[in-house]
Design a protein around this motif. Structure first.
Motif, PDB file in Angstrom:
ATOM      1  N   GLY A 216      -7.791   0.182 -15.470  1.00  0.00           N
ATOM      2  CA  GLY A 216      -7.427   1.204 -14.496  1.00  0.00           C
ATOM      3  C   GLY A 216      -6.649   2.333 -15.129  1.00  0.00           C
ATOM      4  N   SER A 217      -6.074   3.192 -14.292  1.00  0.00           N
ATOM      5  CA  SER A 217      -5.314   4.338 -14.779  1.00  0.00           C
ATOM      6  C   SER A 217      -4.267   4.740 -13.751  1.00  0.00           C
ATOM      7  CB  SER A 217      -6.251   5.518 -15.061  1.00  0.00           C
ATOM      8  OG  SER A 217      -6.917   5.922 -13.871  1.00  0.00           O
ATOM      9  N   TRP A 218      -3.261   5.486 -14.229  1.00  0.00           N
ATOM     10  CA  TRP A 218      -2.184   5.979 -13.361  1.00  0.00           C
ATOM     11  C   TRP A 218      -1.780   7.375 -13.812  1.00  0.00           C
ATOM     12  CZ3 TRP A 218       3.656   4.953 -14.059  1.00  0.00           C
ATOM     13  CH2 TRP A 218       4.371   5.511 -12.982  1.00  0.00           C
ATOM     14  N   ASP A 219      -1.737   8.292 -12.847  1.00  0.00           N
ATOM     15  CA  ASP A 219      -1.284   9.655 -13.092  1.00  0.00           C
ATOM     16  C   ASP A 219      -0.009   9.874 -12.276  1.00  0.00           C
ATOM     17  OD1 ASP A 219      -0.772  12.333 -13.271  1.00  0.00           O
ATOM     18  OD2 ASP A 219      -2.829  12.983 -12.925  1.00  0.00           O
ATOM     19  N   PRO A 220       1.171   9.770 -12.896  1.00  0.00           N
ATOM     20  CA  PRO A 220       2.436   9.878 -12.153  1.00  0.00           C
ATOM     21  C   PRO A 220       2.630  11.210 -11.452  1.00  0.00           C
ATOM     22  CG  PRO A 220       2.798   8.995 -14.351  1.00  0.00           C
ATOM     23  CD  PRO A 220       1.397   9.514 -14.323  1.00  0.00           C
ATOM     24  N   SER A 221       2.073  12.288 -12.000  1.00  0.00           N
ATOM     25  CA  SER A 221       2.292  13.605 -11.394  1.00  0.00           C
ATOM     26  C   SER A 221       1.648  13.701 -10.007  1.00  0.00           C
ATOM     27  CB  SER A 221       1.744  14.705 -12.305  1.00  0.00           C
ATOM     28  OG  SER A 221       0.357  14.512 -12.538  1.00  0.00           O
ATOM     29  N   SER A 222       0.436  13.171  -9.865  1.00  0.00           N
ATOM     30  CA  SER A 222      -0.233  13.169  -8.561  1.00  0.00           C
ATOM     31  C   SER A 222       0.010  11.866  -7.806  1.00  0.00           C
ATOM     32  CB  SER A 222      -1.738  13.372  -8.742  1.00  0.00           C
ATOM     33  OG  SER A 222      -2.314  12.264  -9.424  1.00  0.00           O
ATOM     34  N   GLY A 223       0.496  10.864  -8.535  1.00  0.00           N
ATOM     35  CA  GLY A 223       0.738   9.562  -7.918  1.00  0.00           C
ATOM     36  C   GLY A 223      -0.537   8.777  -7.685  1.00  0.00           C
ATOM     37  N   THR A 224      -1.613   9.138  -8.393  1.00  0.00           N
ATOM     38  CA  THR A 224      -2.889   8.462  -8.191  1.00  0.00           C
ATOM     39  C   THR A 224      -2.995   7.204  -9.053  1.00  0.00           C
ATOM     40  OG1 THR A 224      -4.017  10.542  -7.682  1.00  0.00           O
ATOM     41  CG2 THR A 224      -5.395   8.675  -8.316  1.00  0.00           C
ATOM     42  N   ILE A 225      -3.189   6.072  -8.419  1.00  0.00           N
ATOM     43  CA  ILE A 225      -3.476   4.820  -9.120  1.00  0.00           C
ATOM     44  C   ILE A 225      -4.922   4.457  -8.834  1.00  0.00           C
ATOM     45  CG2 ILE A 225      -3.090   2.341  -9.115  1.00  0.00           C
ATOM     46  CD1 ILE A 225      -0.220   2.723  -9.011  1.00  0.00           C
ATOM     47  N   ASP A 226      -5.677   4.243  -9.889  1.00  0.00           N
ATOM     48  CA  ASP A 226      -7.085   3.894  -9.765  1.00  0.00           C
ATOM     49  C   ASP A 226      -7.317   2.584 -10.517  1.00  0.00           C
ATOM     50  OD1 ASP A 226      -9.786   3.755  -9.507  1.00  0.00           O
ATOM     51  OD2 ASP A 226     -10.194   5.793 -10.187  1.00  0.00           O
ATOM     52  N   LEU A 227      -7.424   1.497  -9.786  1.00  0.00           N
ATOM     53  CA  LEU A 227      -7.743   0.205 -10.388  1.00  0.00           C
ATOM     54  C   LEU A 227      -9.262   0.079 -10.406  1.00  0.00           C
ATOM     55  CD1 LEU A 227      -6.561  -2.499 -11.487  1.00  0.00           C
ATOM     56  CD2 LEU A 227      -6.913  -3.423  -9.194  1.00  0.00           C
TER      57      LEU A 227
END
Length: 397
Positions: A216-227
């Protein structure tokens, strides 16, 4: 005269080298302090009886990890070897590799053993109050070798290897992660309860083997977590795969949740304080929004064995049990008031029972749905959730 001047130069050079070496020597205590500060929610404290610095290597001797909270417990880790440690300009540290001693816990006929434990490419932040991923402790790889669990003198569980990796994006604003657990083996032949043993034998679960994979991935700036995937694959049983995506899990939210968790741990016996902190955490979670989710089950023989076993308990065959399930399902679904989805579920389950291959549940709303809206619908009008979240069910795709 020349000899005297040369002697003075050598003495001056040696003194400067000694002073420079002292000035730039690693501060082991500062490193340990920053490691503790970087723990995500203050969930524990790492202590060392002594700290030994040898060039760029640091040894934390006689370390113990104490988990904080209502059930505080300390675990003796032994000596931790931190290899090729360098301090960066912002006060952060980079550790090429942290090696942990083997775990060997034994009590009478029970034991747990783990080998080849290490972390690689560890970055300890200089300031946890900073912004972005630079304020978090990250690693490039976490690894465990063989693990064995013995109960009453018999090996009941083992795995060959577990590993996980993290990778920062080019601008270091987001990270991706993946992990795997391979060579899983669980021995259920030692179960003594007669009814449970009968079910295990009928379902062919005497020995369960398989693996787990996650990415998965995490973008803290947008708060998007994609498992992208969380999959449990068991031989002769089946494969369960999960994926989901939501937004709002920003660095600011992470730190607020950490602070709330620390508040709960600080006064675990104060019921009112715990309730207040729980409500606060619940409120923080409402900052997130749902994007999508998917659950998929791929059968590898367990469905037929399960129907055969259930049918035998009812004095019928597996095929008759399957027909019974197909007949009862619409009645049960009618009580949930799922509208058009009810027929979709019935059709998918019927198809799957007749020919067990796979069944998938997907939730894909047209646009992201705030968590407060989901919770409100769940409490006030649960029958509206399938439409709100765009739920669909299919089989044997």
């Amino acid at each position: 005269m020349i000899r005297l001047r040369t002697k003075r130069l050598l003495l001056t050079g040696a003194t400067f080298a000694a002073l420079s070496s002292h000035a730039f020597a690693l501060d082991g205590q500062d490193l340990l302090t920053k490691i503790n500060a970087a723990y995500a929610a203050g969930s524990g404290v790492l202590k060392a009886e002594a700290i030994e610095v040898n060039g760029n290597d640091v040894v934390l001797k006689g370390t113990t990890f104490t988990a904080t909270g209502p059930h505080e417990k300390s675990v003796l880790l032994g000596n931790l070897n931190l290899q090729d440690v360098t301090e960066e300009a912002d006060g952060a540290y980079h550790i090429d590799r942290i090696e942990f001693p083997e775990v060997n816990l034994t009590e009478e006929k029970n034991s747990v053993k783990i080998k080849d434990l290490y972390l690689a490419g560890v970055r300890v932040p200089g300031n946890t109050a900073g912004e972005g991923l630079a304020s978090m402790m990250l690693y490039e790889e976490a690894h465990s070798g063989p693990l064995t669990v013995i109960a009453d003198g018999k090996q009941v569980f083992s795995l060959e290897e577990a590993s996980g990796t993290m990778a920062l994006s080019d601008d270091e604003s987001a990270l991706s992660f993946d992990g795997s657990v391979t060579g899983i083996k669980a021995d259920l032949t030692g179960v003594e309860d007669a009814k449970s043993k009968d079910a295990i034998d009928a379902l062919g679960l005497q020995t369960v083997t398989g693996e787990i994979n996650v990415s998965g991935s995490w973008d803290p700036s947008s708060g998007t977590i994609d498992l992208d995937e969380y999959a449990i694959d068991l031989n002769h049983v089946g494969r369960l795969s999960l994926s989901f995506a939501f937004t709002g899990y920003t660095m600011d939210l992470v730190k607020q949740l950490q602070e709330t968790a620390r508040t709960m741990q600080a006064d675990p016996n104060n019921e009112q304080a715990q309730q207040a902190a729980g409500i606060a955490m619940f409120g923080l979670m409402q900052q997130m929004s749902f994007q999508s989710a998917r659950i998929s089950i791929e059968d590898a023989g367990i469905t037929k064995r399960g129907l055969d076993y259930a049918g035998k308990q009812q004095g019928s065959s597996g095929e008759q049990m399957g027909q019974m399930v197909k007949g009862m399902l619409p009645i049960l679904l009618a009580q949930a008031k799922l509208g058009a989805l009810q027929n979709e579920i019935s059709e998918a389950v019927n198809t799957f029972i007749d020919d067990p291959q796979n069944i998938t549940i997907t939730a894909e709303p047209e646009k992201e749905v705030p968590f407060p809206m989901i919770m409100g619908a769940a409490m006030g009008a649960p029958e509206s959730l399938p439409t709100l979240l765009g739920v669909s069910v299919s089989a044997n795709d």
